[in-house]
Design a protein around this motif. Structure first.
Motif, PDB file in Angstrom:
ATOM      1  N   LEU A  62     -73.313  31.920  -0.072  1.00  0.00           N
ATOM      2  CA  LEU A  62     -73.390  30.454   0.189  1.00  0.00           C
ATOM      3  C   LEU A  62     -72.865  29.965  -1.224  1.00  0.00           C
ATOM      4  O   LEU A  62     -71.879  28.604  -1.277  1.00  0.00           O
ATOM      5  CB  LEU A  62     -74.676  29.693  -0.428  1.00  0.00           C
ATOM      6  N   ASP A  63     -73.049  30.229  -2.490  1.00  0.00           N
ATOM      7  CA  ASP A  63     -71.826  29.543  -3.700  1.00  0.00           C
ATOM      8  C   ASP A  63     -70.413  29.334  -3.325  1.00  0.00           C
ATOM      9  O   ASP A  63     -69.779  28.481  -3.407  1.00  0.00           O
ATOM     10  CB  ASP A  63     -72.319  30.374  -4.918  1.00  0.00           C
ATOM     11  N   SER A  64     -69.772  31.096  -2.841  1.00  0.00           N
ATOM     12  CA  SER A  64     -68.740  30.930  -2.092  1.00  0.00           C
ATOM     13  C   SER A  64     -68.086  30.006  -1.374  1.00  0.00           C
ATOM     14  O   SER A  64     -67.062  29.128  -2.067  1.00  0.00           O
ATOM     15  CB  SER A  64     -68.432  32.853  -2.231  1.00  0.00           C
ATOM     16  N   ILE A  65     -69.555  30.136  -0.671  1.00  0.00           N
ATOM     17  CA  ILE A  65     -68.853  29.177   0.689  1.00  0.00           C
ATOM     18  C   ILE A  65     -68.755  27.578  -0.729  1.00  0.00           C
ATOM     19  O   ILE A  65     -67.590  26.759   0.324  1.00  0.00           O
ATOM     20  CB  ILE A  65     -69.564  29.183   1.921  1.00  0.00           C
ATOM     21  N   LYS A  66     -69.797  27.262  -0.699  1.00  0.00           N
ATOM     22  CA  LYS A  66     -69.430  25.377  -1.352  1.00  0.00           C
ATOM     23  C   LYS A  66     -68.229  25.477  -2.875  1.00  0.00           C
ATOM     24  O   LYS A  66     -67.349  24.703  -2.464  1.00  0.00           O
ATOM     25  CB  LYS A  66     -70.790  25.837  -1.661  1.00  0.00           C
ATOM     26  N   SER A 201     -55.720  26.233   2.068  1.00  0.00           N
ATOM     27  CA  SER A 201     -56.073  26.598   0.833  1.00  0.00           C
ATOM     28  C   SER A 201     -57.440  27.368   0.793  1.00  0.00           C
ATOM     29  O   SER A 201     -58.227  27.917  -0.039  1.00  0.00           O
ATOM     30  CB  SER A 201     -56.528  24.997   0.183  1.00  0.00           C
ATOM     31  N   PHE A 202     -58.471  26.675   1.731  1.00  0.00           N
ATOM     32  CA  PHE A 202     -59.992  27.508   2.748  1.00  0.00           C
ATOM     33  C   PHE A 202     -59.784  29.317   2.164  1.00  0.00           C
ATOM     34  O   PHE A 202     -60.092  30.158   1.474  1.00  0.00           O
ATOM     35  CB  PHE A 202     -60.191  27.122   3.564  1.00  0.00           C
ATOM     36  N   ASP A 203     -58.504  29.735   2.721  1.00  0.00           N
ATOM     37  CA  ASP A 203     -58.139  31.660   2.441  1.00  0.00           C
ATOM     38  C   ASP A 203     -57.583  31.464   1.855  1.00  0.00           C
ATOM     39  O   ASP A 203     -57.138  32.487   2.016  1.00  0.00           O
ATOM     40  CB  ASP A 203     -58.619  31.581   4.601  1.00  0.00           C
ATOM     41  N   ARG A 216     -65.506  32.817  -8.118  1.00  0.00           N
ATOM     42  CA  ARG A 216     -65.345  33.313  -7.704  1.00  0.00           C
ATOM     43  C   ARG A 216     -65.513  32.569  -5.627  1.00  0.00           C
ATOM     44  O   ARG A 216     -66.997  32.666  -5.521  1.00  0.00           O
ATOM     45  CB  ARG A 216     -66.702  34.160  -7.144  1.00  0.00           C
ATOM     46  N   THR A 217     -64.246  32.204  -4.981  1.00  0.00           N
ATOM     47  CA  THR A 217     -63.804  31.826  -3.943  1.00  0.00           C
ATOM     48  C   THR A 217     -64.597  32.651  -2.849  1.00  0.00           C
ATOM     49  O   THR A 217     -64.738  33.706  -3.067  1.00  0.00           O
ATOM     50  CB  THR A 217     -63.029  31.503  -4.052  1.00  0.00           C
ATOM     51  N   LEU A 218     -64.453  31.756  -1.575  1.00  0.00           N
ATOM     52  CA  LEU A 218     -65.005  33.101  -0.369  1.00  0.00           C
ATOM     53  C   LEU A 218     -64.094  34.231  -0.134  1.00  0.00           C
ATOM     54  O   LEU A 218     -64.306  35.402  -0.037  1.00  0.00           O
ATOM     55  CB  LEU A 218     -65.026  32.069   0.822  1.00  0.00           C
ATOM     56  N   PRO A 219     -63.000  33.872  -0.197  1.00  0.00           N
ATOM     57  CA  PRO A 219     -61.790  35.527   0.172  1.00  0.00           C
ATOM     58  C   PRO A 219     -61.938  36.009  -1.339  1.00  0.00           C
ATOM     59  O   PRO A 219     -61.497  37.615  -0.994  1.00  0.00           O
ATOM     60  CB  PRO A 219     -60.223  33.875  -0.171  1.00  0.00           C
ATOM     61  N   LEU A 220     -61.703  35.655  -2.620  1.00  0.00           N
ATOM     62  CA  LEU A 220     -62.240  36.723  -3.827  1.00  0.00           C
ATOM     63  C   LEU A 220     -63.457  37.502  -3.196  1.00  0.00           C
ATOM     64  O   LEU A 220     -63.667  38.880  -4.016  1.00  0.00           O
ATOM     65  CB  LEU A 220     -62.026  35.624  -4.962  1.00  0.00           C
TER      66      LEU A 220
END
Length: 269
Positions: A62-66, A201-203, A216-220
């Motif tokens: 959830l943190d990565s998604i946000k 940007s998102f991916d 840490r983003t979602l792809p990371l």
């Protein structure tokens, strides 16, 4: 006599190419619903939504998604403002260095991501800026600007300048002309450019790797999961989410821009 219908061989090649490109994506979708925790138990043993509840109950997911949504929104906003202003400045006027400015705008999307990421990291270190959310947003905005710029300047070139002149001749001031003439003509191109920039940007992962620091983003997060085979079902669920979030804006942008030749004042027939 030439036939407009494609041959069976050409159709077979086209469908083969589509299957080759999308089969791995289909596999991820299937295994996101697999009842087994084993990574590649074939055929899938059953259908379940259990891994979705597991994925969305994890704080790290959830943190990565946000974080990814926050960064994508900020980068898209910056790109829409700067890309539109750049397109407005360059589409009609000729001046010394115009081609150089155009090249500099397009260059970030043309360069390999690793080169862009390394250049940004070096620049941030030279300025004493520590990697974090700010540096990720700036890094993403550098190539998202290109997407918006290309969409908006293409629409500018298809919009007749006589519409603007007519508006001014009828007594409209600059703001009224922008609001009632320019903005309605640019709206779909601007929205499409923003949607594409958001998806990009998102991916994004390569530039993010260099500019993220401890964030840490979602792809990371997905990249880090490769070393955790027991989390494969959850990883498949999150990967499916990333594909859906990026696919929908791309499809939306396609439908918004496919009728661009019919824009008011364009030269389209």
């Amino acid at each position: 006599m030439h036939s407009e219908r494609a041959s069976w061989g050409l159709k077979l090649a086209a469908w083969g190419g589509l299957v080759f490109l999308h089969f791995p994506i289909l596999i991820i979708f299937i295994y996101a619903f697999n009842t087994e925790q084993s990574a590649f138990s074939f055929p899938p043993q059953g259908f379940t939504l259990h891994w979705f509840s597991v994925a969305f109950s994890r704080v790290d997911v959830l943190d990565s998604i946000k974080l990814s949504l926050q960064i994508a929104c900020l980068a898209t906003l910056i790109a829409m403002v700067l890309g539109t202003l750049a397109a407005a400045a360059l589409y009609r006027r000729d001046f010394f260095g115009k081609e150089g400015v155009s090249l500099m705008l397009i260059l970030p999307i043309a360069l390999p991501g690793i080169v862009t990421g390394l250049a940004l990291l070096t620049a941030f270190k030279a300025l004493g800026i520590e990697p974090g959310i700010f540096t990720i947003v700036i890094g993403h905005a550098t190539f998202c600007v290109v997407i918006v710029y290309n969409n908006v300047i293409a629409r500018f070139r298809r919009t007749s300048h006589s519409l603007i002149e007519a508006s001014m001749d009828l007594g409209a001031d600059g703001w009224q002309t922008f609001r009632y003439i320019i903005l309605p003509n640019l709206s779909s191109a601007l929205l499409a450019g923003g949607m594409l920039a958001f998806a990009l940007s998102f991916d994004e992962i390569i530039v993010t790797t260099f500019t993220a620091g401890h964030e840490r983003t979602l792809p990371l997060w997905l990249l880090n999961q490769l070393s955790r085979p027991r989390d494969v079902p959850v990883t498949n669920v999150v990967a499916m989410l990333v594909m859906l979030v990026t696919m929908l804006p791309i499809l939306g942008a396609y439908y918004l821009t496919k009728g661009g030749e019919s824009v008011a004042g364009s030269g389209g027939k």
